[in-house]
Design a protein around this motif. Structure first.
Motif, PDB file in Angstrom:
ATOM      1  N   VAL A   1       0.802  -1.264  -0.040  1.00 12.70           N
ATOM      2  CA  VAL A   1      -0.175   0.024   0.083  1.00 12.70           C
ATOM      3  C   VAL A   1       0.791   1.311   0.114  1.00 12.70           C
ATOM      4  O   VAL A   1       2.179   1.155   0.326  1.00 12.70           O
ATOM      5  N   CYS A   2       0.240   2.258  -0.288  1.00 11.97           N
ATOM      6  CA  CYS A   2       0.949   3.783  -0.054  1.00 11.97           C
ATOM      7  C   CYS A   2      -0.002   4.205   0.822  1.00 11.97           C
ATOM      8  O   CYS A   2      -1.019   5.023   0.315  1.00 11.97           O
ATOM      9  N   THR A   3       0.042   4.553   2.165  1.00 11.86           N
ATOM     10  CA  THR A   3      -0.915   5.176   3.010  1.00 11.86           C
ATOM     11  C   THR A   3      -1.027   6.476   2.763  1.00 11.86           C
ATOM     12  O   THR A   3      -1.636   7.211   2.903  1.00 11.86           O
ATOM     13  N   LEU A   4       0.217   7.304   2.332  1.00 12.22           N
ATOM     14  CA  LEU A   4       0.204   8.771   2.153  1.00 12.22           C
ATOM     15  C   LEU A   4      -0.471   8.990   0.907  1.00 12.22           C
ATOM     16  O   LEU A   4      -1.020  10.062   0.822  1.00 12.22           O
ATOM     17  N   CYS A   5       0.060   8.412  -0.063  1.00  9.92           N
ATOM     18  CA  CYS A   5      -0.471   8.692  -1.755  1.00  9.92           C
ATOM     19  C   CYS A   5      -0.840   7.634  -2.577  1.00  9.92           C
ATOM     20  O   CYS A   5      -1.677   6.722  -2.319  1.00  9.92           O
ATOM     21  N   SER A   6      -0.016   7.278  -3.650  1.00 11.70           N
ATOM     22  CA  SER A   6       0.028   6.517  -4.343  1.00 11.70           C
ATOM     23  C   SER A   6       1.414   5.772  -4.920  1.00 11.70           C
ATOM     24  O   SER A   6       1.500   5.516  -5.908  1.00 11.70           O
ATOM     25  N   CYS A   7       2.400   5.955  -3.957  1.00 10.51           N
ATOM     26  CA  CYS A   7       3.892   5.543  -4.402  1.00 10.51           C
ATOM     27  C   CYS A   7       3.776   3.953  -4.726  1.00 10.51           C
ATOM     28  O   CYS A   7       3.131   3.183  -4.223  1.00 10.51           O
TER      29      CYS A   7
HETATM   30 FE    FE Z   1       2.536   7.508  -2.174  1.00 10.86          FE
END
Ligand code: FE
Length: 194
Positions: free
Chosen positions: A96-102
């Motif tokens: 997952v990327c909890t912050l954005c969409s890495c």
């Molecule tokens: Fe991200």
């Protein structure tokens, strides 16, 4: 912004850039072709298939994926540091990327829409088993689930388990069978949990 709005904005921007002579139609076509045909989950699938067929490569991949994939010379960047985590009977990995969409573009291409969805990003950390069940993945209670949070610095990819019935297939055949979602950790390849 809705998808239609985004598309209209992109088209307007494209027309303007072409009109001003800043960009040509063929340059745009090149980028689209690159992402459709050369940058995508087929690259990650080749890495997975090679790891299944070559135990020394697999060891290097799990030790330092960034340098292990250099020999493939993938285009697309966005993998300053790639970490590959192996699914086993004891541990299932989920990215997952909890912050954005890495997301590791060079090996998986562009992220699916649900990967960027705030609901997936927050819930997968709190209740991974429930989220996996919604993707149709039922894991034995004894299998631990580990969630890996990607960032701009470190991007993760899952090495799925090779289904028993795929033993004997060659690397090329295997690469054609590995799915994008299995490398994010939200899909089990045919029969691998049995
Ligand atoms: Fe991200």
């Amino acid at each position: 912004m809705s998808e239609t709005d985004a598309r209209l904005r992109a088209e307007a921007l494209e027309s303007l850039l072409i009109e001003k002579g800043l960009l040509s139609v063929s340059q745009i076509d090149d980028v689209i072709t690159r992402y459709n045909e050369r940058v995508g989950p087929m690259n990650g699938a080749r890495v997975v298939a090679k790891a299944w067929c070559d135990s020394r490569f697999k060891a290097r991949l799990l030790d330092d994926a960034t340098s292990a994939i250099e020999e493939f010379a993938f285009e697309g960047g966005e993998v300053d540091k790639l970490v590959v985590v192996e699914n086993t009977a004891d541990q299932h990995n989920l990215v997952v990327c909890t912050l954005c969409s890495c997301y590791p573009w060079a090996v998986l291409g562009l992220p699916p829409k649900w990967y960027k969805d705030p609901a997936y990003r927050s819930r997968v950390v709190r209740e991974p088993r429930a989220v996996l069940a919604e993707f149709g993945v039922q894991l034995p209670a004894a299998t631990a689930i580990r969630v890996w949070d990607s960032s701009a610095e470190i991007r993760y990819m899952v090495l799925p388990e090779q289904p028993k019935q795929w033993q004997g297939k060659d690397e090329g055949e295997l690469a054609a069978l590995v799915t994008r979602d299995s490398m994010i950790g939200v899909e089990l390849l045919a029969g691998s949990a049995e």
